[in-house]
Write a protein that holds these residues in place. Structure first.
Motif, short mmCIF file in Angstrom:
data_model
loop_
_atom_site.label_atom_id
_atom_site.label_comp_id
_atom_site.label_asym_id
_atom_site.label_seq_id
_atom_site.Cartn_x
_atom_site.Cartn_y
_atom_site.Cartn_z
N ILE A 74 0.83 -1.20 0.00
CA ILE A 74 0.00 0.00 0.00
C ILE A 74 0.87 1.25 0.00
O ILE A 74 0.63 2.20 -0.76
N ALA A 75 1.89 1.27 0.85
CA ALA A 75 2.79 2.42 0.90
C ALA A 75 3.49 2.63 -0.44
O ALA A 75 3.60 3.76 -0.93
N THR A 76 3.94 1.56 -1.06
CA THR A 76 4.62 1.65 -2.35
C THR A 76 3.69 2.23 -3.41
O THR A 76 4.08 3.10 -4.21
N GLY A 77 2.45 1.75 -3.42
CA GLY A 77 1.48 2.25 -4.39
C GLY A 77 1.18 3.72 -4.20
O GLY A 77 1.05 4.48 -5.17
N MET A 78 1.09 4.16 -2.96
CA MET A 78 0.76 5.56 -2.70
C MET A 78 1.95 6.48 -2.96
O MET A 78 1.77 7.60 -3.45
N VAL A 79 3.14 6.02 -2.65
CA VAL A 79 4.33 6.81 -3.01
C VAL A 79 4.42 6.93 -4.53
O VAL A 79 4.70 8.01 -5.08
N GLY A 80 4.14 5.84 -5.22
CA GLY A 80 4.14 5.87 -6.68
C GLY A 80 3.10 6.81 -7.26
O GLY A 80 3.27 7.37 -8.35
N ALA A 81 2.00 7.01 -6.51
CA ALA A 81 0.93 7.90 -6.97
C ALA A 81 1.12 9.34 -6.50
O ALA A 81 0.27 10.19 -6.76
N GLY A 82 2.23 9.61 -5.81
CA GLY A 82 2.54 10.99 -5.47
C GLY A 82 2.64 11.35 -4.02
O GLY A 82 2.87 12.52 -3.68
N ALA A 83 2.49 10.39 -3.10
CA ALA A 83 2.62 10.69 -1.68
C ALA A 83 4.05 11.16 -1.38
O ALA A 83 5.00 10.48 -1.76
N PRO A 84 4.21 12.30 -0.69
CA PRO A 84 5.55 12.87 -0.48
C PRO A 84 6.30 12.24 0.69
O PRO A 84 6.69 12.91 1.65
N PHE A 85 6.50 10.95 0.61
CA PHE A 85 7.23 10.17 1.61
C PHE A 85 8.11 9.16 0.88
O PHE A 85 7.90 8.89 -0.30
N THR A 86 9.07 8.59 1.59
CA THR A 86 9.69 7.37 1.08
C THR A 86 8.78 6.20 1.45
O THR A 86 7.93 6.30 2.34
N VAL A 87 8.97 5.09 0.77
CA VAL A 87 8.18 3.89 1.09
C VAL A 87 8.42 3.47 2.53
O VAL A 87 7.47 3.11 3.25
N GLU A 88 9.66 3.55 2.98
CA GLU A 88 9.98 3.15 4.35
C GLU A 88 9.28 4.05 5.37
O GLU A 88 8.73 3.57 6.37
N GLU A 89 9.28 5.34 5.12
CA GLU A 89 8.62 6.27 6.03
C GLU A 89 7.12 6.01 6.09
O GLU A 89 6.53 5.95 7.18
N LEU A 90 6.50 5.84 4.94
CA LEU A 90 5.06 5.66 4.90
C LEU A 90 4.65 4.30 5.47
O LEU A 90 3.61 4.19 6.12
N THR A 91 5.46 3.28 5.25
CA THR A 91 5.19 1.97 5.84
C THR A 91 5.14 2.06 7.36
O THR A 91 4.24 1.52 8.00
N ALA A 92 6.11 2.76 7.94
CA ALA A 92 6.15 2.91 9.39
C ALA A 92 4.92 3.66 9.90
O ALA A 92 4.32 3.29 10.92
N VAL A 93 4.53 4.71 9.20
CA VAL A 93 3.35 5.49 9.58
C VAL A 93 2.10 4.62 9.51
O VAL A 93 1.27 4.60 10.42
N PHE A 94 1.95 3.89 8.42
CA PHE A 94 0.77 3.04 8.23
C PHE A 94 0.72 1.91 9.26
O PHE A 94 -0.35 1.58 9.78
N ASP A 95 1.86 1.31 9.55
CA ASP A 95 1.87 0.23 10.55
C ASP A 95 1.34 0.74 11.89
O ASP A 95 0.58 0.05 12.58
N GLY A 96 1.76 1.95 12.28
CA GLY A 96 1.26 2.52 13.52
C GLY A 96 -0.23 2.81 13.47
O GLY A 96 -0.97 2.52 14.42
N LEU A 97 -0.69 3.35 12.35
CA LEU A 97 -2.11 3.64 12.19
C LEU A 97 -2.94 2.38 12.24
O LEU A 97 -3.99 2.32 12.89
N PHE A 98 -2.46 1.32 11.56
CA PHE A 98 -3.22 0.08 11.50
C PHE A 98 -3.30 -0.59 12.87
O PHE A 98 -4.33 -1.18 13.23
N ALA A 99 -2.23 -0.52 13.64
CA ALA A 99 -2.25 -1.11 14.98
C ALA A 99 -3.26 -0.37 15.87
O ALA A 99 -4.00 -0.99 16.63
N GLN A 100 -3.32 0.94 15.75
CA GLN A 100 -4.28 1.72 16.53
C GLN A 100 -5.71 1.47 16.08
O GLN A 100 -6.65 1.58 16.87
N SER A 101 -5.89 1.11 14.81
CA SER A 101 -7.24 0.92 14.27
C SER A 101 -7.97 -0.24 14.94
O SER A 101 -9.21 -0.30 14.89
N ALA A 102 -7.25 -1.15 15.58
CA ALA A 102 -7.90 -2.27 16.28
C ALA A 102 -8.86 -1.77 17.34
O ALA A 102 -9.86 -2.43 17.65
N HIS A 103 -8.60 -0.58 17.86
CA HIS A 103 -9.45 -0.02 18.93
C HIS A 103 -10.80 0.46 18.39
O HIS A 103 -11.73 0.68 19.16
#
Length: 236
Positions: A74-103
């Motif tokens: 997902i991070a790779t696809g969004m960076v490819g579509a113009g998200a202003p992050f590296t894939v590694e940065e966005l992966t870390a952000v998404f992992d944190g968001l997804f873990a919180q989403s369990a709540h």
């Protein structure tokens, strides 16, 4: 083909299978696109579309990135579509968001009772998700079924990613079961193809995610409204 040997183990997908996808994940998708776009609303719409989600209706295309991709994909696809992050940065952000989403997730049924019932009947139980392992464990803890799991695998657990067979083979190694004693239950074709590639006894699709009867028909042995109908096909 449906299983010829009795099913002794069940490996579940998480999102869209144990959790109602629309209620649990469509709000998260809007948030991840907003974060990935750094608040730029027009870019967020572009990123949602790149992930396979209509930004107006919230409909997610079956087997698209947001329906079936792991966090890195997902991070790779969004960076490819113009998200202003590296894939590694966005992966870390998404992992944190997804873990919180369990709540905030919405279960398909009372998962504690559901898993307790299967456990009492002797089934070996596991969850294999394209989400990260932390998020799976947070979900299991929140909904009270963590003590019934013999196995948990996320994209980052070392068993490979869907639709490769590794998560199923890891479940077999953890439980002592052969693949043809296992049923894989999921809401998209990544789940079904993972099961088929591992040689499982049964692939079971559910309609609480992003897939449809039409999109899932070719790769599943059974297609159910939701997991509460599962026991009927396991014992046929």
């Amino acid at each position: 083909m449906p299983a010829t040997k009795p099913i002794a183990g069940i490996l579940f997908d998480k999102d869209g299978t144990l959790l109602d996808y629309v209620k649990s994940w469509v709000p998260v998708n809007y948030e991840l696109a907003r974060i990935a776009a750094k608040g730029n609303e027009s870019l967020a719409r572009v990123l949602l579309q790149a992930g396979g989600m209509d930004p107006d209706s919230g409909h997610v295309v079956p087997d698209s990135l947001l329906a079936a991709g792991n966090t890195v994909e997902i991070a790779t696809g969004m960076v490819g579509a113009g998200a202003p992050f590296t894939v590694e940065e966005l992966t870390a952000v998404f992992d944190g968001l997804f873990a919180q989403s369990a709540h905030y997730a919405v279960p398909v049924t009372d998962l504690a009772s559901f898993f307790a019932g299967l456990h009492a009947k002797g089934y070996r139980l596991g969850v294999a998700s394209s989400d990260n392992e932390r998020s799976i464990r947070e979900t299991a803890k929140r909904f009270g079924f963590e003590d019934y799991l013999h196995y948990v695998a996320g994209y980052d657990s070392g068993f490979g990613t869907k639709p490769e067979p590794g998560m199923v083979l890891g479940f077999c190694a953890a439980t002592g079961l052969a693949p043809d004693q296992v049923a894989v239950v999921g809401d998209n074709n990544h789940d079904m193809h993972m099961g088929r590639s591992a040689g499982v006894g049964m692939t079971v699709a559910v309609l609480t995610g992003t897939g449809s009867r039409q999109s899932l028909a070719a790769a599943c042995d059974h297609c159910l409204a939701d997991i509460t109908e599962l026991e009927a096909v396991l014992t046929n």
